[in-house]
Each structure stands twice: as C-alpha cells, then as structure tokens.
Design an enzyme around this catalytic site. Sequence first.
Site: not given
Length: 199
Positions: A77, A177, A179
């Site tokens: 990001c 993202h 994650e």
Amino acid sequence: MKTVIIKYNAGNVQSVMYALERIGASYLLTDDEAEIRSADKVIFPGVGEASTAMTYLRQRGLDKVIPSLKQPVLGTCVGMQLLCRYSEEGNTTCMGVFDVDVRRFPATPGFKVPHMGWNNLTDLQGPLTKGIIENPYVYFVHSYCADVCPETIAVCDYVRPFSAMLHRDNFYAAQFHAEISGNVGQRILENFLDIDQRS
C-alpha cells in the site's frame, strides 16, 4: 527465519501481524536499524499519507536504511508508494527504489476515489504470484497509484491501468492489502517468505 515489520508512522500494522500469525510466521515490529539489517525478510507496510510518512522515515534515518537493504523487502500500500520515485500526494520525494511516479486517480465519471474494494489482477509475473491463477481478486484502498512501468509484475485497471505489484532486485511491492486479501493475499505472503535471496 527472522522477519521484521518496519515500525513507522503509517497507520495500523495489526492486520499484517495477524496475517503472519495465521501462516505461522514469527516477526518483530521495530524501527531499529540493526534489527532491520539483520532480518532475513523485511515487510514495509503502510496506511496513511505519503508526505507525513516520509517525514517520519527521514527523522529516523530509515529513508536511507530501507533502499540499502539486501534481503527481500515487501512494501504494501503506502509502503509500495514510498518505494517509488515521487508521489503527487503532498508533493513528496520518495525513496526511488522503483523508477516510477505515483499519481492520483483523475476524476472520472462512474469511478469513485478512493479505489476501495475487491478488484482483479492481470499480467502476473515473478515469484510472488507463484501458484496464483490469472485474474485473482485482491483488496484495495487507495487514491494514488504507480504508473505501469518495466518493473510492473501485476496490473489492475481502475480508471486506468496501474501497477498493482512491482519488483526490482530484492524489492517487491503490492498496492493492495495482501494481509486482508483472503487466500490470494495469504499465498503472496507465503511466497514472499519462501524467497531465498540476499543480493
């Protein structure tokens, strides 16, 4: 294996920590230069505003440390954007690992900015996308993006095609993202941790 998450003024990194815990990877959250340099893998996340984040990095000398690292580094990001040459956000000179500029999405009828939500990737290349089929969906939240360039290893098209992922030498980056991008994001993190490289 020692994995370090770089600690700096760029939003909550808790989701990155949780993602690593889910795949059984231990980590250290730190801004200490010696700890960062001794890591096997370095993750450089980020949520927030580019100029504020770069000011924080410069105050701690991390703007010099990060580009000089020799082990695999993954920026995500805002972390990816700060690894680029320049960002229009706050008229910010960044670290220049990737030879590309970051620009705001232009106002375009039918498209909301920030680009927020799930979108697909195309033109996948490189070790981070091993085992991932073409057109996977990942989760984005951003108003600025890097242009497509020779270092692009995945493309997303929103308003215009942009670099969803970048790779140069031991540096890797993802605009989305990873994650919180489900199984695809988890595989990308696993692939990063599996890279055996110290240039």
